[in-house]
Motif scaffolding. Structure first.
Motif, PDB file in Angstrom:
ATOM      1  N   ASN A 289       0.967  -0.379  11.317  1.00 33.74           N
ATOM      2  CA  ASN A 289       1.380  -0.082   9.542  1.00 33.74           C
ATOM      3  C   ASN A 289       0.248   0.792   8.744  1.00 33.74           C
TER       4      ASN A 289
ATOM      5  N   ARG B 174      -1.176  -5.268   0.732  1.00 33.10           N
ATOM      6  CA  ARG B 174      -0.741  -3.995   1.338  1.00 33.10           C
ATOM      7  C   ARG B 174       0.171  -4.154   2.263  1.00 33.10           C
ATOM      8  N   ALA B 175      -0.017  -5.132   3.302  1.00 27.20           N
ATOM      9  CA  ALA B 175       0.809  -5.234   4.451  1.00 27.20           C
ATOM     10  C   ALA B 175       2.272  -5.474   3.966  1.00 27.20           C
ATOM     11  N   ILE B 176       2.377  -6.356   2.993  1.00 29.67           N
ATOM     12  CA  ILE B 176       3.892  -6.587   2.648  1.00 29.67           C
ATOM     13  C   ILE B 176       4.300  -5.514   1.520  1.00 29.67           C
ATOM     14  N   GLY B 177       3.780  -4.319   1.422  1.00 30.71           N
ATOM     15  CA  GLY B 177       4.134  -3.252   1.073  1.00 30.71           C
ATOM     16  C   GLY B 177       3.682  -3.142  -0.534  1.00 30.71           C
ATOM     17  N   MET B 178       2.747  -3.820  -0.961  1.00 32.80           N
ATOM     18  CA  MET B 178       2.305  -3.589  -2.313  1.00 32.80           C
ATOM     19  C   MET B 178       1.490  -2.408  -2.413  1.00 32.80           C
TER      20      MET B 178
ATOM     21  N   ARG C 113       5.615   0.166   4.919  1.00 40.92           N
ATOM     22  CA  ARG C 113       5.110  -1.247   5.229  1.00 40.92           C
ATOM     23  C   ARG C 113       6.037  -2.390   4.897  1.00 40.92           C
ATOM     24  N   GLU C 114       6.943  -2.253   3.834  1.00 40.36           N
ATOM     25  CA  GLU C 114       7.917  -3.407   3.610  1.00 40.36           C
ATOM     26  C   GLU C 114       8.651  -3.868   5.003  1.00 40.36           C
TER      27      GLU C 114
ATOM     28  N   ASN D   2       3.550   2.525   1.313  1.00 43.08           N
ATOM     29  CA  ASN D   2       3.956   1.103   0.952  1.00 43.08           C
ATOM     30  C   ASN D   2       5.608   0.798   1.037  1.00 43.08           C
TER      31      ASN D   2
ATOM     32  N   VAL E 248       7.878  -6.602  -4.710  1.00 46.51           N
ATOM     33  CA  VAL E 248       7.987  -5.484  -3.796  1.00 46.51           C
ATOM     34  C   VAL E 248       9.505  -5.137  -3.912  1.00 46.51           C
TER      35      VAL E 248
END
Lengths: 248, 248
Positions: free
Chosen positions: A52, B151-155, A80-81, A77, A109
């Motif tokens: 990721n 960051r890992a959840i897309g922020m 990664r969602e 970003n 997000v």
């Protein structure tokens, strides 16, 4: 064979003068559960983070759902969602209650309405058996509960693949079971998973494929039945020998 | 009526002649509770609004500037970190009075503003540097896993800072910030040297008129004590209210 979710091609990563990953190729298909095994410091976690792009590989390509994440033009970003990640140290957001930990990504997000996000978060917490702990803060939860909230947080984003980075290594032995149970259920429900783990029992029972890494390369790869019962390489045999106690 | 205090004050009525001959003839200067309450404090209170507003603005501008500088210092690479460290060590090595006068002459010499705003701005700049240090250390104290999980959840980086890092860092900064608030309130007494008519300036007038330095300074001390005490009390309330629940 089902759809390919993830493909890594010739991944290299150096930290200073130490080459941690020396050209890794890996392909993961939908609903597959892949476990990454191997001694500490062989680049398993680094490889997982390359998937990721929390760690950016020096060389090579990462394709997720057909998109090349190493392409500099890609919105990382956004990419990664759709990949859930679970950390060894849980990394729950310390200032948010369990339910807000799960909902925050949906709201901030994905832009979901707060009420809808809380509804969804409740549902995810239920799935990991924590609906009664929704309003507690990370500081009020046990390690196993924290890790289950972390799994719910990742699941809430409806990921295409879940990445687990030694999810039970920071847990007291008596708390490991509850986390593995949740992971096993996820696997049964058809979630695509890549797990770095030292839980050989879990790996043998749940995985579709075992990958043994050492020194930054994949040494051996195969079905759990093959790998655990008839490892082909000496290194794998030695490594597995150290876990004999887990199988007794 | 707070009688014990009154009787205490009357007991310690000070006859300055007994330990120091006054240069102004035979006048006896008495510090009585009555004089402090009925005359000196009401007179000095006319300056309190200025003291409080100068402090408030200095803290407010200092907080905005300090937070910005802290974020730049932590997240914007080596060059900006280096520049911030230099600014910070120079500012913190100089006495507030010297800095205030230097800044005052720079500000008053380049833009045409009142002594009030020149003083406020100077104090803001000084406080900004101290607040940068407070915010920097609190941001740096947040575990790196928090950013990684966000960051890992897309922020995006910015969103993670806003939604995850700052809410935790600002809570942690509060005790040190309360200290700085007290420092700024007390430091605001220095703006009298550039001609702002606040509590200390009024005190100087009153001393020139009555030649009762002790009584006047005693009243000034009382006033500052009350302002700082109330401010700290309020900030402790805020701290308590924002505390993240944990097991204790």
């Amino acid at each position: 064979m089902s759809r390919e979710i993830l493909r890594l091609e010739n991944i290299h990563k150096c930290y200073g003068s130490t080459e941690v990953l020396k050209g890794i190729d890996l392909s993961v298909h939908e609903s597959e559960v892949v476990v990454l095994l191997g001694p500490s410091g062989t680049g398993k976690s680094t490889l997982l983070r390359c998937i990721n792009m929390l760690t950016v590989p020096d060389k090579g390509h990462v394709w997720v759902n057909g998109k090349d994440l190493t392409d500099p033009k890609i919105n990382i970003n956004h990419a990664r969602e759709h990949m859930g990640m679970v950390f060894q140290e849980f990394n729950l957001f310390a200032h948010l209650s369990a339910i807000d930990n799960v909902a925050v990504g949906l709201v901030k997000v994905q832009g979901m309405k707060k009420s809808a996000a809380l509804e969804r978060a409740k549902f995810e917490l239920e799935k990991v058996g924590l609906s009664d702990k929704a309003d507690l803060y990370p500081g009020q939860l046990s390690g196993g509960q924290k890790q289950r909230v972390a799994i719910a947080r990742a699941l809430a984003m409806s990921p295409d693949v879940m990445l687990f980075d030694e999810p039970t290594s920071a847990l007291d032995p008596e708390l490991i079971g509850e986390v593995l149970e949740v992971m096993q259920k996820l696997a049964q429900d058809g979630m695509t998973m890549v797990c770095v783990t030292h839980e050989m029992h879990f790996a043998k029972k749940v995985a579709n494929r075992a990958i043994f890494m050492e020194g930054g390369v994949i040494v051996e790869e195969g079905s759990p039945a093959e790998f655990f019962d008839q490892p082909k390489t000496d290194r794998a045999r030695q490594f597995l020998g150290k876990f004999d106690s887990q199988f007794e | 009526m707070p009688l014990p205090l009154v009787s205490f004050m009357e007991e310690v009525t000070i006859d300055i002649r007994t330990y120091e001959p006054t240069p102004y003839g035979e006048k006896t200067m008495e510090l009585t509770f009555e004089r402090v309450i009925t005359y000196l404090i009401p007179y000095l209170l006319k300056g309190v609004f200025i003291t409080v507003s100068v402090s408030f603005f200095a803290l407010f501008f200092g907080a905005i500037g300090g937070l910005l500088l802290a974020l730049i210092r932590v997240y914007r690479g080596k060059v900006s970190r280096f520049i911030m460290i230099i600014i910070s060590s120079v500012f913190r090595a100089l006495p507030q009075t010297v800095l205030l006068l230097l800044l005052y002459f720079v500000i008053a010499g380049s833009i045409n503003i009142s002594a009030y705003w020149a003083g406020t701005l100077s104090l803001s700049i000084i406080s900004c540097v101290y607040q940068m240090e407070i915010f920097r250390s609190s941001i740096e104290s947040i575990d790196g896993g928090q950013m990684m999980a966000a960051r890992a959840i897309g922020m995006s980086n910015m969103k993670a800072i806003r939604v995850i890092i700052l809410p935790q860092a600002l809570r942690r900064a509060l005790p040190a910030w309360a200290n700085e608030a007290a420092g700024v309130i007390k430091g605001s007494s220095l703006v009298y040297i550039i001609g702002v008519v606040e509590v200390m300036r009024l005190a100087q007038y009153e001393i020139a008129r009555s030649r009762e330095p002790f009584a006047v300074y005693f009243s000034v001390a009382l006033i500052y004590f009350v302002i700082v005490y109330l401010t700290n009390l309020a900030l402790r309330r805020v701290e308590k209210k924002l505390r993240i629940p944990d097991i204790s």
